[in-house]
Scaffold this motif. Sequence first.
Motif, PDB file in Angstrom:
ATOM      1  N   CYS A 183       0.823  -1.199   0.000  1.00  0.00           N
ATOM      2  CA  CYS A 183       0.000   0.000   0.000  1.00  0.00           C
ATOM      3  C   CYS A 183       0.862   1.257   0.000  1.00  0.00           C
ATOM      4  CB  CYS A 183      -0.916   0.000   1.222  1.00  0.00           C
ATOM      5  SG  CYS A 183      -1.984   1.433   1.242  1.00  0.00           S
ATOM      6  N   LYS A 185      -0.751   4.291   0.298  1.00  0.00           N
ATOM      7  CA  LYS A 185      -1.687   5.335   0.699  1.00  0.00           C
ATOM      8  C   LYS A 185      -1.297   6.027   2.015  1.00  0.00           C
ATOM      9  CE  LYS A 185      -5.035   5.012  -2.495  1.00  0.00           C
ATOM     10  NZ  LYS A 185      -4.272   4.241  -3.502  1.00  0.00           N
ATOM     11  N   PHE A 186      -0.675   5.304   2.899  1.00  0.00           N
ATOM     12  CA  PHE A 186      -0.224   5.874   4.172  1.00  0.00           C
ATOM     13  C   PHE A 186      -1.316   6.606   4.942  1.00  0.00           C
ATOM     14  CE2 PHE A 186       3.699   5.104   1.860  1.00  0.00           C
ATOM     15  CZ  PHE A 186       4.499   4.534   2.845  1.00  0.00           C
ATOM     16  N   CYS A 187      -2.419   5.945   5.169  1.00  0.00           N
ATOM     17  CA  CYS A 187      -3.400   6.490   6.110  1.00  0.00           C
ATOM     18  C   CYS A 187      -2.680   6.588   7.453  1.00  0.00           C
ATOM     19  CB  CYS A 187      -4.599   5.565   6.228  1.00  0.00           C
ATOM     20  SG  CYS A 187      -5.417   5.300   4.640  1.00  0.00           S
ATOM     21  N   PHE A 189      -3.291   6.144  10.460  1.00  0.00           N
ATOM     22  CA  PHE A 189      -3.516   5.190  11.559  1.00  0.00           C
ATOM     23  C   PHE A 189      -2.928   3.813  11.263  1.00  0.00           C
ATOM     24  CE2 PHE A 189      -7.202   5.462   8.710  1.00  0.00           C
ATOM     25  CZ  PHE A 189      -7.255   4.163   8.227  1.00  0.00           C
ATOM     26  N   CYS A 190      -2.444   3.582  10.045  1.00  0.00           N
ATOM     27  CA  CYS A 190      -2.326   2.207   9.538  1.00  0.00           C
ATOM     28  C   CYS A 190      -0.892   1.699   9.388  1.00  0.00           C
ATOM     29  CB  CYS A 190      -3.046   2.131   8.201  1.00  0.00           C
ATOM     30  SG  CYS A 190      -3.095   0.475   7.505  1.00  0.00           S
ATOM     31  N   VAL A 192      -0.102  -1.035   7.563  1.00  0.00           N
ATOM     32  CA  VAL A 192       0.054  -1.883   6.372  1.00  0.00           C
ATOM     33  C   VAL A 192       1.151  -1.417   5.397  1.00  0.00           C
ATOM     34  CG1 VAL A 192      -1.142  -2.767   4.314  1.00  0.00           C
ATOM     35  CG2 VAL A 192      -2.235  -2.907   6.552  1.00  0.00           C
ATOM     36  N   PRO A 193       1.259  -0.097   5.130  1.00  0.00           N
ATOM     37  CA  PRO A 193       2.340   0.310   4.217  1.00  0.00           C
ATOM     38  C   PRO A 193       3.726  -0.090   4.728  1.00  0.00           C
ATOM     39  CG  PRO A 193       0.758   2.085   4.498  1.00  0.00           C
ATOM     40  CD  PRO A 193       0.406   1.038   5.515  1.00  0.00           C
ATOM     41  N   ASN A 228      -4.974  -2.830  -1.628  1.00  0.00           N
ATOM     42  CA  ASN A 228      -5.728  -1.862  -2.435  1.00  0.00           C
ATOM     43  C   ASN A 228      -5.950  -2.528  -3.762  1.00  0.00           C
ATOM     44  OD1 ASN A 228      -6.104   0.589  -0.958  1.00  0.00           O
ATOM     45  ND2 ASN A 228      -3.879   0.765  -0.994  1.00  0.00           N
ATOM     46  N   HIS A 266     -10.031   0.917  -2.347  1.00  0.00           N
ATOM     47  CA  HIS A 266      -9.929   2.274  -1.808  1.00  0.00           C
ATOM     48  C   HIS A 266     -10.793   3.189  -2.684  1.00  0.00           C
ATOM     49  CE1 HIS A 266      -8.343   6.126  -0.523  1.00  0.00           C
ATOM     50  NE2 HIS A 266      -7.770   5.512   0.498  1.00  0.00           N
ATOM     51  N   GLN A 293     -14.060   4.744   6.721  1.00  0.00           N
ATOM     52  CA  GLN A 293     -13.411   5.004   8.027  1.00  0.00           C
ATOM     53  C   GLN A 293     -14.121   6.049   8.871  1.00  0.00           C
ATOM     54  OE1 GLN A 293     -11.407   2.677   8.371  1.00  0.00           O
ATOM     55  NE2 GLN A 293     -10.421   2.279   6.422  1.00  0.00           N
ATOM     56  N   ARG A 305      -6.988  10.228   4.213  1.00  0.00           N
ATOM     57  CA  ARG A 305      -7.760   9.378   3.300  1.00  0.00           C
ATOM     58  C   ARG A 305      -7.872   9.996   1.911  1.00  0.00           C
ATOM     59  NH1 ARG A 305      -8.489   4.071   4.030  1.00  0.00           N
ATOM     60  NH2 ARG A 305     -10.448   4.166   2.877  1.00  0.00           N
TER      61      ARG A 305
HETATM   62 FE1  SF4 Z   1      -3.396   1.451   2.940  1.00  0.00          FE
HETATM   63 FE2  SF4 Z   1      -5.826   0.659   3.634  1.00  0.00          FE
HETATM   64 FE3  SF4 Z   1      -3.963   0.999   5.475  1.00  0.00          FE
HETATM   65 FE4  SF4 Z   1      -4.972   3.108   4.261  1.00  0.00          FE
HETATM   66  S1  SF4 Z   1      -6.104   1.662   5.583  1.00  0.00           S
HETATM   67  S2  SF4 Z   1      -2.798   2.741   4.635  1.00  0.00           S
HETATM   68  S3  SF4 Z   1      -5.327   2.338   2.215  1.00  0.00           S
HETATM   69  S4  SF4 Z   1      -3.931  -0.495   3.847  1.00  0.00           S
END
Ligand code: SF4
Length: 466
Positions: A183, A185-187, A189-190, A192-193, A228, A266, A293, A305
């Motif tokens: 990912c 996107k670097f939300c 809170f997240c 995952v990236p 995504n 997304h 979200q 977002r």
């Molecule tokens: Fe990526 Fe989804 Fe995490 Fe946002 S919420 S950073 S889009 S994985």
Amino acid sequence: MSQESALLTTAPVAGDDHVPVRKVFVKTYGCQMNVYDSDRMSDALSRDGYVATDAVEEADFVLLNTCHIREKAAEKVYSELGRLRELKKARASEGREMVIGVAGCVAQAEGDEILRRAPAVDLVIGPQTYHRLPEALKRARSGERVVETEYAIEDKFEHLPQPDKARTRARGVTAFLTVQEGCDKFCTFCVVPYTRGAEVSRPVAQILAEAEKLVEGGVREITLLGQNVNAWHGTGPDGRDWGLGDLLRSLGEIEGLARLRYTTSHPRDMDDSLIEAHRSMAKLMPYLHLPVQSGSDRILKAMNRRHTAAEYLALVERIRAAQPDLALSGDFIVGFPGETDEDFEDTMRLVEGVGYAQAFSFKYSSRPGTPGAELKNQVPEDVKAKRLEKLQILLTQQQRDFAAVCVGREIDLLLEKPGRLAGQLVGRSPWLQPVNVDAKQSQIGDIIRVRITKAGSNSLFAEMIE
Ligand code: SF4
Ligand code: SAH
Ligand code: F3S
């Protein structure tokens, strides 16, 4: 063919007189991609003679495929590792080996920190290096404590064995297929990236080949996976740039493949071609998981977002215009730092405006290393809990309302597996609800016409139509 797979084809077969059968126990936490990855790791290990077991105490190799998304998910892993430590000791006292491995997003995020915190762990392996698992396991068995969390330069999918017919058949008539990972996107809170790395799309030919293999193994429904998934892109056989809509259309031509789904999308990557696929492809199920979200523009901005609530609502309207029968699902976070009562009410209003068929909602969990963790104004736990309760009451009501309007409708149902009662099978409605129907075991894999007769709290009931 790569050297690795050439070697693998000559690997001994489990049960061979000279090769002791070793057993692997895999426990999977987190999202569907982990489910997919666990299967691929088991496939890779089976080439070295490992057979899967459901009994952890019998396992020579225990692999936890972990999730780092919220604090609770990550902590669960450490309590499990505490229990495994005792088990490992007990086995050692009988002179039997038990190698303990940690894979997945906790492995990637924490690396050798896991070895420090959990002394029983022999092996830590991140999601980008699963093709190196068999070799890493050999090293761990010879006494080394192995950490493999570098992002690999080679394509792991190219080196992981594709599922064979027998194993696919044993897994059932629906399957996951990862097409995109990572990912960008670097939300705020997240994690995952950081745990899954940058967005990578698998090439078209690889995806089509895997889909065809799955169909040969009896699969009738494929869910394409990606963090995504709708950011997937590639070059089609026609030389054009392809997006997910094109990929779906191409997969739709595989004979025997009856249904397609994809997750997670997304809002920013929902392009016209994908929306068009929802209008024109009968095989594409009318279901969309499209997390928003929050319904507050202020919070959406702080979350990074990159869209407003109004833009999300307009998008939903466009998709519904293309596919009026769409069931919409979403994810929500309550109590992001700085969220006021007013912001939360905006979320409630958005939910009321959209009408979700299903949704997941969470209290914000502060994750080390993310920008959100640095923010002032963290929301107190009790406030988060109250907001979550209120939101979930609304979402549950919407889910019930959606199920209620399904009653009386006639649908095509893919029969997946035995139901809870004898003589029953269960499948999924086009909108992903479990549907129970009286049917014979031999009908698993068939698509039958049914009428929905009743809505339970988490599933539907139906009767066959002649
Ligand atoms: Fe990526 Fe989804 Fe995490 Fe946002 S919420 S950073 S889009 S994985
Ligand atoms: N890539 C997907 C989802 C990844 S995680 C997407 O963008 O939609 C799945 C869900 O977990 C997210 O949609 C979000 O609602 C939730 N989540 C992620 N990080 C979280 C955190 N720090 N605290 C609470 N929930 C979180
Ligand atoms: Fe969890 Fe990693 Fe999936 S953090 S949700 S297992 S991508």
